[in-house]
Scaffold this active site. Structure first.
Site, PDB file in Angstrom:
ATOM      1  N   ASP A  10       0.876  -1.176   0.000  1.00  0.00           N
ATOM      2  CA  ASP A  10       0.000   0.000   0.000  1.00  0.00           C
ATOM      3  C   ASP A  10       0.910   1.221   0.000  1.00  0.00           C
ATOM      4  O   ASP A  10       2.120   1.119   0.198  1.00  0.00           O
ATOM      5  CB  ASP A  10      -0.890  -0.003   1.254  1.00  0.00           C
ATOM      6  CG  ASP A  10      -1.799   1.218   1.326  1.00  0.00           C
ATOM      7  OD1 ASP A  10      -2.369   1.607   0.282  1.00  0.00           O
ATOM      8  OD2 ASP A  10      -1.941   1.803   2.411  1.00  0.00           O
ATOM      9  N   SER A  11       0.286   2.385  -0.193  1.00  0.00           N
ATOM     10  CA  SER A  11       1.044   3.632  -0.124  1.00  0.00           C
ATOM     11  C   SER A  11       1.569   3.901   1.286  1.00  0.00           C
ATOM     12  O   SER A  11       2.517   4.660   1.452  1.00  0.00           O
ATOM     13  CB  SER A  11       0.144   4.794  -0.533  1.00  0.00           C
ATOM     14  OG  SER A  11      -0.977   4.839   0.334  1.00  0.00           O
ATOM     15  N   CYS A  73      -4.335  -1.611  -1.761  1.00  0.00           N
ATOM     16  CA  CYS A  73      -4.428  -0.173  -2.025  1.00  0.00           C
ATOM     17  C   CYS A  73      -5.506   0.015  -3.091  1.00  0.00           C
ATOM     18  O   CYS A  73      -5.364  -0.495  -4.212  1.00  0.00           O
ATOM     19  CB  CYS A  73      -3.079   0.339  -2.528  1.00  0.00           C
ATOM     20  SG  CYS A  73      -3.109   2.072  -3.029  1.00  0.00           S
ATOM     21  N   GLU A 152      -3.195   8.801   8.568  1.00  0.00           N
ATOM     22  CA  GLU A 152      -1.730   8.658   8.720  1.00  0.00           C
ATOM     23  C   GLU A 152      -1.219   9.503   9.901  1.00  0.00           C
ATOM     24  O   GLU A 152      -0.185   9.203  10.477  1.00  0.00           O
ATOM     25  CB  GLU A 152      -1.002   9.061   7.425  1.00  0.00           C
ATOM     26  CG  GLU A 152      -1.258   8.112   6.248  1.00  0.00           C
ATOM     27  CD  GLU A 152      -0.326   6.896   6.199  1.00  0.00           C
ATOM     28  OE1 GLU A 152       0.814   6.984   6.656  1.00  0.00           O
ATOM     29  OE2 GLU A 152      -0.775   5.839   5.681  1.00  0.00           O
ATOM     30  N   CYS A 186     -11.078   2.540   0.050  1.00  0.00           N
ATOM     31  CA  CYS A 186      -9.644   2.808   0.256  1.00  0.00           C
ATOM     32  C   CYS A 186      -9.270   2.044   1.510  1.00  0.00           C
ATOM     33  O   CYS A 186     -10.030   2.055   2.491  1.00  0.00           O
ATOM     34  CB  CYS A 186      -9.446   4.311   0.438  1.00  0.00           C
ATOM     35  SG  CYS A 186      -7.847   4.767   1.133  1.00  0.00           S
ATOM     36  N   HIS A 188      -7.296   2.593   3.796  1.00  0.00           N
ATOM     37  CA  HIS A 188      -7.146   3.383   5.023  1.00  0.00           C
ATOM     38  C   HIS A 188      -8.484   3.535   5.754  1.00  0.00           C
ATOM     39  O   HIS A 188      -8.514   3.749   6.957  1.00  0.00           O
ATOM     40  CB  HIS A 188      -6.634   4.789   4.702  1.00  0.00           C
ATOM     41  CG  HIS A 188      -5.156   4.884   4.487  1.00  0.00           C
ATOM     42  ND1 HIS A 188      -4.533   4.384   3.373  1.00  0.00           N
ATOM     43  CD2 HIS A 188      -4.171   5.448   5.238  1.00  0.00           C
ATOM     44  CE1 HIS A 188      -3.229   4.632   3.446  1.00  0.00           C
ATOM     45  NE2 HIS A 188      -2.984   5.284   4.573  1.00  0.00           N
TER      46      HIS A 188
END
Ligand code: DGL
Length: 270
Positions: A10-11, A73, A152, A186, A188
């Site tokens: 993932d990012s 992702c 994040e 997503c 996240h």
């Protein structure tokens, strides 16, 4: 039986929502995770940049002898899946199809919402997949670009006034649209499940893309006799920025201490 590890990327930290599920449903597997924290977020980037990053992420993961890769992702799954599949000779799974199938099975009023990054929504991949599978559904798609940076930053809990205000601002449109099922498109976003559930209300079912993709990967491996045996599984984590930052947040996200299992790498070398 196949003892080789599964690669997951993932990012940043969002893909750990898929890892959490992989560890739960396939405790014997070995997992190599890469989070590109030096270049997060991916969700506002153009397709060429995403392809370049995704290819590097896959090249790094393939420095290990893997049996499959899970693209944990949404942004890469919606923009780069075809290319990555064409360029690699191991199974590569994205998050879109399993989540769409789940949402289509859950909805009762045939109104479904999708929230994801700007690049994911802009690609049209979720809308296309819904249209292919269930053209009778009314799909409302919405980009929520502030969610990833807030997660994040660790601002994902119920009661955090910043994330709750942002969530209300974005999601009120989906309440108005009357959706009864919402795809958190997503990886996240499942970390915001409490906040999203509070904002949408108890009647709306939430679909966790990482969890659905993890279940799809388990089926795929089982079908080709590709699961490991009964020995204890493992997970190793790689990040393109400071290992200490990753370790702190990853331990929080996974609910498990990952000290000593996080290494920093230079992704630009791949
Ligand atoms: N977690 C990723 C996704 O599923 C990436 C988000 C981002 O980096 O913007 O889209």
């Amino acid at each position: 039986m196949d003892q080789r590890p599964i690669g997951v990327f993932d990012s940043g930290l969002g893909g750990l929502t898929a890892v959490r599920q992989l560890r739960r449903i396939m405790p014997h597997e070995h997992i190599i995770y890469f989070g590109d924290t030096a270049r997060v977020p991916y969700g506002n980037r153009g397709r060429e940049t995403l392809l370049k990053y995704a290819r590097q992420d896959v090249r790094f993961l393939r420095s290990f002898d893997l049996k499959a890769i899970l693209i944990a992702c949404g942004t890469v799954s919606t923009n780069c899946l075809e290319e990555l599949r064409a360029e690699n000779d191991i199974p590569i799974l994205g998050v879109v199809e399993p989540a769409v199938e789940r949402a289509a099975a859950l909805t009762r009023n045939r109104r479904v919402g999708v929230v994801a990054t700007r690049a994911s929504i802009g690609s049209g991949a979720y809308a296309r997949t819904f249209a292919g599978l269930r053209p009778d559904l009314q799909v409302t798609s919405l980009a929520c670009p502030l969610f990833v940076p807030l997660v994040e930053e660790g601002r994902f809990r119920v009661g955090d006034v910043v994330i709750e205000t942002v969530a209300e601002d974005y999601l009120s449109q989906l309440r108005t649209a009357g959706v009864d099922t919402l795809v958190m498109g997503c990886t996240h976003y499942p970390l915001l499940e409490g906040v999203i559930a509070k904002t949408m209300g108890p009647a709306v079912s939430l679909v966790d893309v990482g969890a659905e993709a993890a279940a799809a990967l388990k089926n795929l491996l089982a079908d080709r006799d590709g699961l490991t045996g009964d020995a204890e599984g493992s997970a190793a984590y790689y990040t393109s920025d400071r290992a200490a930052d990753f370790q702190r947040l990853a331990s929080l996200f996974l609910g498990e201490d990952v000290s000593g299992r996080v290494s920093a790498i230079d992704i630009t070398r791949y």
